[in-house]
Design an enzyme around this catalytic site. Structure first.
Site, PDB file in Angstrom:
ATOM      1  N   TYR A 135       9.191  17.801 -29.090  1.00  8.24           N
ATOM      2  CA  TYR A 135       9.370  18.132 -30.504  1.00  8.24           C
ATOM      3  C   TYR A 135       8.026  18.150 -31.220  1.00  8.24           C
ATOM      4  CZ  TYR A 135      11.303  17.615 -35.286  1.00  8.24           C
ATOM      5  OH  TYR A 135      11.618  17.771 -36.609  1.00  8.24           O
ATOM      6  N   LYS A 164      11.161  21.992 -29.235  1.00 16.60           N
ATOM      7  CA  LYS A 164      11.546  22.261 -30.625  1.00 16.60           C
ATOM      8  C   LYS A 164      10.263  22.460 -31.419  1.00 16.60           C
ATOM      9  CE  LYS A 164      13.709  20.340 -34.764  1.00 16.60           C
ATOM     10  NZ  LYS A 164      14.268  19.118 -35.393  1.00 16.60           N
TER      11      LYS A 164
END
Length: 292
Positions: A135, A164
């Site tokens: 992420y 992400k």
């Protein structure tokens, strides 16, 4: 793990004095997301105020979420800790309680080198068998990872399997797609870029928006995937002002205020975060009314 679609983010409801969790209300928020046809639930992200929870509270939210979802969709647990030791502890707990994946951010006080970040992810991967979503959210975590570096981790760390990307730079998504020949799943974490990201090949969209606007994000995802670009564009611009607003106003504050406006109390965000002021609440109410 083949994950795609809308990954819904619940807020973490507190008692009126903000001192305790309200797990029953958390269950109600999760139910709202499931009714909005999300494809997965991601607890303990930015919208869930994970940074403002004690370790005991963090574990309670993780356990309750897995138990309440009860296998209806995959559950992802967010982990953003300053120390590798604490990240390992949380990753092991996520596995122990039956979560399906973890979303791991490198959180920084000192500026971290790529070697330090790589070792952080590798150590967590060795401690827990759960798939890892890498992420990148520099605005919150203070660490900015390049597409090349994140793909290096996916290619070289056993459980790192997806990305992400939340910088708001669409070129990074194009880079992830082209450098991996479209083989590494990546997810959009920037609400107001949803249409561009999905057209750039994103496997899904991570968002708290379904807490307030139901299955409209899912409709947008489905329209893009079915090739109905006219419908997708119309759906996106219908949601655009709202999506931009909840980010600029602070996700936890905006979503909790919106739930309150809809008669679904989730408490206030935990201080020093503040609820939306009256003008912002009125603007949010108008947008929600228009979105039906």
């Amino acid at each position: 793990m083949n994950l795609s679609g809308i990954i819904g983010y619940p807020v973490t409801p507190f008692s009126p004095d903000n001192k305790q969790l309200d797990l029953n209300k958390l269950g109600s928020v999760i139910d709202v997301l499931l009714e909005a046809e999300v494809d997965a639930i991601a607890a303990l992200g930015s919208a869930g105020e994970a940074a403002y929870l004690s370790e005991e509270e963090w574990k309670q939210v993780a356990e309750y979420t897995v138990k309440h979802v009860a296998g209806r969709v995959p559950v992802i647990i967010g982990i953003a800790e300053l120390t590798t030791e604490q990240a390992v502890k949380y990753a092991q707990h996520a596995h122990h309680i039956g979560a399906n994946a973890i979303m791991l951010s490198p959180f920084s006080y000192y500026k971290l080198s790529e070697t330090e970040i790589f070792q952080h992810y590798e150590t967590v991967s060795e401690a827990s068998p759960l798939p890892i979503m890498v992420y990148n959210n520099p605005a919150t975590c203070g660490v900015d990872m390049t597409p090349e570096f994140m793909l290096k981790m996916v290619n070289n760390i056993k459980n790192a399997s997806m990305i992400k990307e939340s910088t708001g730079d669409i070129q990074r998504m194009h880079k992830i797609y082209t450098l991996s020949d479209g083989k590494v799943p990546f997810f959009n974490g920037c609400n107001h870029m949803a249409l561009e990201a999905l057209h750039a090949g994103a496997s899904g969209w991570c968002t708290a928006a379904p807490c307030l606007i139901g299955d409209k994000p899912k409709q947008l995802f489905d329209a893009v995937k079915s090739g109905d670009n006219k419908k997708a564009k119309a759906l996106f611009y219908q949601q655009y002002e709202f999506l931009e607003f909840i980010v600029s106003s602070g996700l936890a504050a905006a979503v909790k205020s919106g739930l309150s406006l809809q008669g679904k109390e989730a408490g206030n965000p935990r201080k020093p975060l503040l609820p939306l002021n009256k003008p912002a609440q009125q603007r949010l109410k108008s947008m929600l009314d228009n979105l039906g």
